[in-house]
Write a protein that holds these residues in place. Sequence first.
Motif, PDB file in Angstrom:
ATOM      1  N   LEU A  15      18.286   0.659 -95.137  1.00  0.00           N
ATOM      2  CA  LEU A  15      19.061  -0.543 -95.483  1.00  0.00           C
ATOM      3  C   LEU A  15      20.542  -0.334 -95.192  1.00  0.00           C
ATOM      4  O   LEU A  15      21.224  -1.236 -94.680  1.00  0.00           O
ATOM      5  N   GLN A  16      21.036   0.852 -95.500  1.00  0.00           N
ATOM      6  CA  GLN A  16      22.438   1.148 -95.219  1.00  0.00           C
ATOM      7  C   GLN A  16      22.703   1.166 -93.715  1.00  0.00           C
ATOM      8  O   GLN A  16      23.722   0.631 -93.247  1.00  0.00           O
ATOM      9  N   ALA A  17      21.785   1.751 -92.949  1.00  0.00           N
ATOM     10  CA  ALA A  17      21.954   1.790 -91.494  1.00  0.00           C
ATOM     11  C   ALA A  17      21.959   0.387 -90.907  1.00  0.00           C
ATOM     12  O   ALA A  17      22.759   0.072 -90.012  1.00  0.00           O
ATOM     13  N   LEU A  18      21.083  -0.472 -91.407  1.00  0.00           N
ATOM     14  CA  LEU A  18      21.053  -1.845 -90.931  1.00  0.00           C
ATOM     15  C   LEU A  18      22.365  -2.557 -91.227  1.00  0.00           C
ATOM     16  O   LEU A  18      22.915  -3.276 -90.371  1.00  0.00           O
ATOM     17  N   GLN A  19      22.877  -2.357 -92.441  1.00  0.00           N
ATOM     18  CA  GLN A  19      24.137  -2.998 -92.817  1.00  0.00           C
ATOM     19  C   GLN A  19      25.275  -2.516 -91.923  1.00  0.00           C
ATOM     20  O   GLN A  19      26.093  -3.319 -91.456  1.00  0.00           O
ATOM     21  N   GLU A  20      25.333  -1.222 -91.680  1.00  0.00           N
ATOM     22  CA  GLU A  20      26.403  -0.667 -90.862  1.00  0.00           C
ATOM     23  C   GLU A  20      26.336  -1.158 -89.421  1.00  0.00           C
ATOM     24  O   GLU A  20      27.374  -1.290 -88.751  1.00  0.00           O
ATOM     25  N   GLN A  21      25.114  -1.433 -88.926  1.00  0.00           N
ATOM     26  CA  GLN A  21      24.956  -1.876 -87.549  1.00  0.00           C
ATOM     27  C   GLN A  21      24.925  -3.389 -87.414  1.00  0.00           C
ATOM     28  O   GLN A  21      24.779  -3.912 -86.295  1.00  0.00           O
ATOM     29  N   ILE A 174      15.377   3.429 -86.024  1.00  0.00           N
ATOM     30  CA  ILE A 174      15.939   3.783 -87.329  1.00  0.00           C
ATOM     31  C   ILE A 174      14.830   4.401 -88.167  1.00  0.00           C
ATOM     32  O   ILE A 174      13.823   3.757 -88.475  1.00  0.00           O
ATOM     33  N   THR A 175      14.993   5.653 -88.545  1.00  0.00           N
ATOM     34  CA  THR A 175      13.968   6.394 -89.274  1.00  0.00           C
ATOM     35  C   THR A 175      14.086   6.134 -90.775  1.00  0.00           C
ATOM     36  O   THR A 175      15.091   5.598 -91.253  1.00  0.00           O
ATOM     37  N   PRO A 176      13.079   6.529 -91.554  1.00  0.00           N
ATOM     38  CA  PRO A 176      13.180   6.377 -93.010  1.00  0.00           C
ATOM     39  C   PRO A 176      14.371   7.119 -93.608  1.00  0.00           C
ATOM     40  O   PRO A 176      14.843   6.762 -94.689  1.00  0.00           O
ATOM     41  N   GLN A 177      14.867   8.148 -92.912  1.00  0.00           N
ATOM     42  CA  GLN A 177      16.030   8.895 -93.405  1.00  0.00           C
ATOM     43  C   GLN A 177      17.346   8.193 -93.069  1.00  0.00           C
ATOM     44  O   GLN A 177      18.417   8.670 -93.445  1.00  0.00           O
ATOM     45  N   GLY A 178      17.272   7.075 -92.347  1.00  0.00           N
ATOM     46  CA  GLY A 178      18.464   6.325 -91.991  1.00  0.00           C
ATOM     47  C   GLY A 178      19.118   6.792 -90.707  1.00  0.00           C
ATOM     48  O   GLY A 178      20.084   6.186 -90.251  1.00  0.00           O
ATOM     49  N   GLY A 213      20.372  -9.419 -85.021  1.00  0.00           N
ATOM     50  CA  GLY A 213      21.693  -9.440 -85.607  1.00  0.00           C
ATOM     51  C   GLY A 213      21.750 -10.377 -86.797  1.00  0.00           C
ATOM     52  O   GLY A 213      20.981 -11.341 -86.885  1.00  0.00           O
ATOM     53  N   THR A 214      22.607 -10.086 -87.733  1.00  0.00           N
ATOM     54  CA  THR A 214      22.819 -10.982 -88.859  1.00  0.00           C
ATOM     55  C   THR A 214      23.494 -12.249 -88.355  1.00  0.00           C
ATOM     56  O   THR A 214      23.995 -12.295 -87.220  1.00  0.00           O
ATOM     57  N   PRO A 215      23.546 -13.310 -89.174  1.00  0.00           N
ATOM     58  CA  PRO A 215      24.218 -14.539 -88.724  1.00  0.00           C
ATOM     59  C   PRO A 215      25.645 -14.304 -88.235  1.00  0.00           C
ATOM     60  O   PRO A 215      26.139 -15.039 -87.386  1.00  0.00           O
ATOM     61  N   ALA A 216      26.306 -13.257 -88.734  1.00  0.00           N
ATOM     62  CA  ALA A 216      27.691 -12.997 -88.332  1.00  0.00           C
ATOM     63  C   ALA A 216      27.792 -12.115 -87.099  1.00  0.00           C
ATOM     64  O   ALA A 216      28.842 -12.063 -86.460  1.00  0.00           O
ATOM     65  N   THR A 217      26.712 -11.418 -86.744  1.00  0.00           N
ATOM     66  CA  THR A 217      26.813 -10.435 -85.661  1.00  0.00           C
ATOM     67  C   THR A 217      25.825 -10.654 -84.533  1.00  0.00           C
ATOM     68  O   THR A 217      25.912  -9.977 -83.509  1.00  0.00           O
ATOM     69  N   GLY A 218      24.863 -11.569 -84.690  1.00  0.00           N
ATOM     70  CA  GLY A 218      23.844 -11.756 -83.670  1.00  0.00           C
ATOM     71  C   GLY A 218      24.397 -12.361 -82.400  1.00  0.00           C
ATOM     72  O   GLY A 218      25.577 -12.725 -82.296  1.00  0.00           O
ATOM     73  N   MET A 219      23.529 -12.518 -81.416  1.00  0.00           N
ATOM     74  CA  MET A 219      23.962 -13.020 -80.120  1.00  0.00           C
ATOM     75  C   MET A 219      24.552 -14.424 -80.218  1.00  0.00           C
ATOM     76  O   MET A 219      25.535 -14.754 -79.561  1.00  0.00           O
ATOM     77  N   ALA A 220      23.924 -15.254 -81.057  1.00  0.00           N
ATOM     78  CA  ALA A 220      24.432 -16.616 -81.185  1.00  0.00           C
ATOM     79  C   ALA A 220      25.837 -16.615 -81.766  1.00  0.00           C
ATOM     80  O   ALA A 220      26.703 -17.389 -81.361  1.00  0.00           O
TER      81      ALA A 220
END
Length: 247
Positions: A15-21, A174-178, A213-220
């Motif tokens: 979850l942290q890795a996803l947020q950071e990316q 992204i592995t379970p270890q982040g 990507g999240t709404p703020a970072t995705g391609m759109a």
Amino acid sequence: MSVPEAACTLTDPQLQALQEQGLQAVDVPHDGDCFFHALLTAEILEPFPAGLTPGHLREDLARELTEDLNRLPEDRIRWPLLDVLGQSAAAADEFRQVLTDIPPLQQLGIDMGMRNDAIALQNQILALTTQDWSNQDRNRIIQALASSGVYDNASGDIAPVAAAWIYNLRINVITPQGTSYPIGPHNPLRELTLIRQEHNPNTPHDHWLATRGTPATGMAATGASATVPPGPTAVAVFGDSFGEAHT
């Protein structure tokens, strides 16, 4: 397992890795084809052609590996990369079969020092690590790779590597270890991120998830276009022959 439940099984490091990316997890069907679903679902600048299914990808990869296997050994371009991984994965499959074919170790008396039984088991394991690797073994992997829903064997282990190099993809996992590791050549146009879940008390089976990507970072949001000059094409999925075969 429903989509919300699958998302809840992501580890805190993931979850942290996803947020950071700037990414969000997108679950896909838990049907034995999750890796291929994830490939087709993940956000990527140069996407796969519309209308493809996991079955199409399985068939296409199997065809490509079969064609490569039919070449002279010195002319092969796919199998030299896959042989070491395929052999170790196939040996792991056979080792698991050995363990299911024998009685529990306690029944063999190994824990009571019955040396002959212990040596017999050791010899079975040793045979798996020293047996010859042949085209018959490679064909077994190809057949499993072409079969929908089949994943818990050597074909599931080599599928990410085969897909990455055959389709010229850069797959970040992204592995379970982040932590993350890349598979495949550097290619910004075909770079995507997948999430790997491993069997544990919270996850009933190994599983792949896609990301977008999240709404703020995705391609759109960033204005990135999926219509870009084509990158190098490895096989038919991105070329005319696939279109002729599957449209």
